[in-house]
Scaffold this motif. Sequence first.
Motif, PDB file in Angstrom:
ATOM      1  N   GLY A   1       0.585  -1.036  -0.046  1.00 47.72           N
ATOM      2  CA  GLY A   1      -0.040  -0.380   0.177  1.00 47.72           C
ATOM      3  C   GLY A   1       1.282   1.267  -0.591  1.00 47.72           C
ATOM      4  O   GLY A   1       0.076   2.711   0.951  1.00 47.72           O
ATOM      5  N   ARG A   2       2.408   1.702  -0.697  1.00 49.86           N
ATOM      6  CA  ARG A   2       3.074   1.977  -0.447  1.00 49.86           C
ATOM      7  C   ARG A   2       3.745   2.369  -1.653  1.00 49.86           C
ATOM      8  O   ARG A   2       3.258   1.382  -3.011  1.00 49.86           O
ATOM      9  CB  ARG A   2       4.008   1.991  -0.063  1.00 49.86           C
ATOM     10  N   ILE A   3       3.897   3.455  -2.618  1.00 48.61           N
ATOM     11  CA  ILE A   3       5.321   4.040  -3.307  1.00 48.61           C
ATOM     12  C   ILE A   3       6.550   3.292  -3.301  1.00 48.61           C
ATOM     13  O   ILE A   3       6.899   3.953  -2.357  1.00 48.61           O
ATOM     14  CB  ILE A   3       4.816   5.328  -3.879  1.00 48.61           C
ATOM     15  N   THR A   4       7.346   2.606  -4.037  1.00 48.57           N
ATOM     16  CA  THR A   4       8.634   2.666  -3.433  1.00 48.57           C
ATOM     17  C   THR A   4       8.825   2.886  -4.896  1.00 48.57           C
ATOM     18  O   THR A   4       8.043   1.556  -5.751  1.00 48.57           O
ATOM     19  CB  THR A   4       8.629   0.659  -2.820  1.00 48.57           C
ATOM     20  N   GLY A   5      10.214   3.445  -5.133  1.00 49.23           N
ATOM     21  CA  GLY A   5      10.750   4.240  -5.548  1.00 49.23           C
ATOM     22  C   GLY A   5      11.813   3.716  -6.256  1.00 49.23           C
ATOM     23  O   GLY A   5      12.099   3.326  -5.256  1.00 49.23           O
ATOM     24  N   LEU A   6      12.101   2.708  -7.002  1.00 47.13           N
ATOM     25  CA  LEU A   6      12.865   1.881  -8.043  1.00 47.13           C
ATOM     26  C   LEU A   6      14.470   2.832  -8.679  1.00 47.13           C
ATOM     27  O   LEU A   6      13.788   3.186  -9.895  1.00 47.13           O
ATOM     28  CB  LEU A   6      13.048   0.870  -8.552  1.00 47.13           C
ATOM     29  N   LEU A   7      15.702   3.265  -7.860  1.00 53.12           N
ATOM     30  CA  LEU A   7      16.239   4.492  -8.647  1.00 53.12           C
ATOM     31  C   LEU A   7      17.314   4.333  -8.466  1.00 53.12           C
ATOM     32  O   LEU A   7      18.275   3.247  -7.976  1.00 53.12           O
ATOM     33  CB  LEU A   7      16.104   5.387  -7.432  1.00 53.12           C
ATOM     34  N   GLY A   8      17.822   4.715  -9.740  1.00 52.81           N
ATOM     35  CA  GLY A   8      19.597   4.364 -10.511  1.00 52.81           C
ATOM     36  C   GLY A   8      19.792   5.114 -12.017  1.00 52.81           C
ATOM     37  O   GLY A   8      18.958   5.290 -12.452  1.00 52.81           O
ATOM     38  N   PRO A   9      20.605   5.200 -12.167  1.00 54.23           N
ATOM     39  CA  PRO A   9      21.799   5.133 -13.042  1.00 54.23           C
ATOM     40  C   PRO A   9      20.997   4.316 -14.663  1.00 54.23           C
ATOM     41  O   PRO A   9      20.879   3.528 -13.723  1.00 54.23           O
ATOM     42  CB  PRO A   9      22.814   5.415 -13.216  1.00 54.23           C
ATOM     43  N   SER A  10      20.888   4.819 -15.659  1.00 54.52           N
ATOM     44  CA  SER A  10      20.574   3.397 -16.828  1.00 54.52           C
ATOM     45  C   SER A  10      21.659   2.295 -16.709  1.00 54.52           C
ATOM     46  O   SER A  10      23.012   2.587 -16.822  1.00 54.52           O
ATOM     47  CB  SER A  10      20.996   4.069 -18.247  1.00 54.52           C
TER      48      SER A  10
ATOM     49  N   GLU B   1      25.392   0.058  -9.973  1.00 52.25           N
ATOM     50  CA  GLU B   1      26.319  -0.643 -11.162  1.00 52.25           C
ATOM     51  C   GLU B   1      25.621  -2.908 -10.121  1.00 52.25           C
ATOM     52  O   GLU B   1      26.376  -3.063 -10.003  1.00 52.25           O
ATOM     53  CB  GLU B   1      28.184  -1.065 -10.462  1.00 52.25           C
ATOM     54  N   GLY B   2      23.890  -2.756  -9.915  1.00 56.29           N
ATOM     55  CA  GLY B   2      23.891  -3.945  -9.512  1.00 56.29           C
ATOM     56  C   GLY B   2      23.707  -4.317  -8.455  1.00 56.29           C
ATOM     57  O   GLY B   2      23.192  -5.584  -7.767  1.00 56.29           O
ATOM     58  N   LEU B   3      24.048  -3.321  -7.520  1.00 61.95           N
ATOM     59  CA  LEU B   3      23.699  -3.682  -5.940  1.00 61.95           C
ATOM     60  C   LEU B   3      23.337  -2.661  -4.952  1.00 61.95           C
ATOM     61  O   LEU B   3      22.581  -1.777  -5.640  1.00 61.95           O
ATOM     62  CB  LEU B   3      25.334  -3.301  -5.748  1.00 61.95           C
ATOM     63  N   LEU B   4      22.768  -3.152  -4.181  1.00 62.57           N
ATOM     64  CA  LEU B   4      21.233  -2.085  -3.588  1.00 62.57           C
ATOM     65  C   LEU B   4      22.161  -1.568  -2.482  1.00 62.57           C
ATOM     66  O   LEU B   4      22.790  -2.248  -1.635  1.00 62.57           O
ATOM     67  CB  LEU B   4      20.363  -3.423  -2.898  1.00 62.57           C
ATOM     68  N   LEU B   5      22.372  -0.712  -2.586  1.00 58.68           N
ATOM     69  CA  LEU B   5      23.339   0.420  -2.042  1.00 58.68           C
ATOM     70  C   LEU B   5      22.325   0.898  -0.612  1.00 58.68           C
ATOM     71  O   LEU B   5      23.254   0.543   0.962  1.00 58.68           O
ATOM     72  CB  LEU B   5      23.357   1.867  -2.201  1.00 58.68           C
ATOM     73  N   GLU B   6      21.351   1.091  -0.538  1.00 55.98           N
ATOM     74  CA  GLU B   6      20.583   1.201   0.586  1.00 55.98           C
ATOM     75  C   GLU B   6      18.810   1.205   0.213  1.00 55.98           C
ATOM     76  O   GLU B   6      18.782   1.096  -1.246  1.00 55.98           O
ATOM     77  CB  GLU B   6      20.458   2.860   1.290  1.00 55.98           C
TER      78      GLU B   6
END
Length: 236
Positions: free
Chosen positions: A19-28, A192-197
């Motif tokens: 029930g929330r908006i999760t943004g998946l952010l990162g460069p191309s 670069e394929g890693l989840l920073l935070e």
Amino acid sequence: MRRGKNTVLANISANIPAGRITGLLGPSGSGKTTLLRALVGVQKITAGTVTVLGRPAGDPRNRHDVGYVTQAPSVYRDLSVLDNVRYFGAVHGANRADAQAVLAAVGLSELAKRKAADLSGGQFSRVSLACALVGKPRLLVLDEPTVGLDPVLRADLWQQFAAMAEEGTTLLISSHVMEEAGHCDSLLLLREGLLLEQLTPAQLRIQGETDDLELAFLRLIQASQAAAANTGKAAS
């Protein structure tokens, strides 16, 4: 997760709040689309597990509960706007009234009888969104839905996303535009394929010591790179 000899995603561990908006952010090239494809079950997973709505990713039971809007619009150009939505709605048992309600929600009621081929790029993208919404998914996954749209239309779409979350829909939305992070309740930051935070926009501002979300993300990347370099020196 590997593609050929290359590791595309590694050590990803996260929970997406309902029930929330999760943004998946990162460069191309950071792995956003690959992660979304894994969630909806169309990307092979080489290690680990992905659970969606309490079921394995790709479980047939999720077909009516998960909506997926890709970067390439999934629309039949020779059909009208309404017929496109009715076609996809039929898969979920939706009727004509359901299709018309969805078109109203995305601001396309006046174009219902127009062929999709005659629409502008932004209108075309909204038809794809309507086709995903007509099934009333519990989880809506959108891969960069605002790319190429003008600022006014982008603002309209984010208002619609917020209204959907208020009604209980879970949204996972990818973007490479950091200013859009401010519209999200939670953020997954890829590099670069890693989840920073995984954190909120407010937490990102605090960690980055700035209200500028793009600059805050850049500082987070720099801190991560410095930490990795120090770890490498200690190991040697």
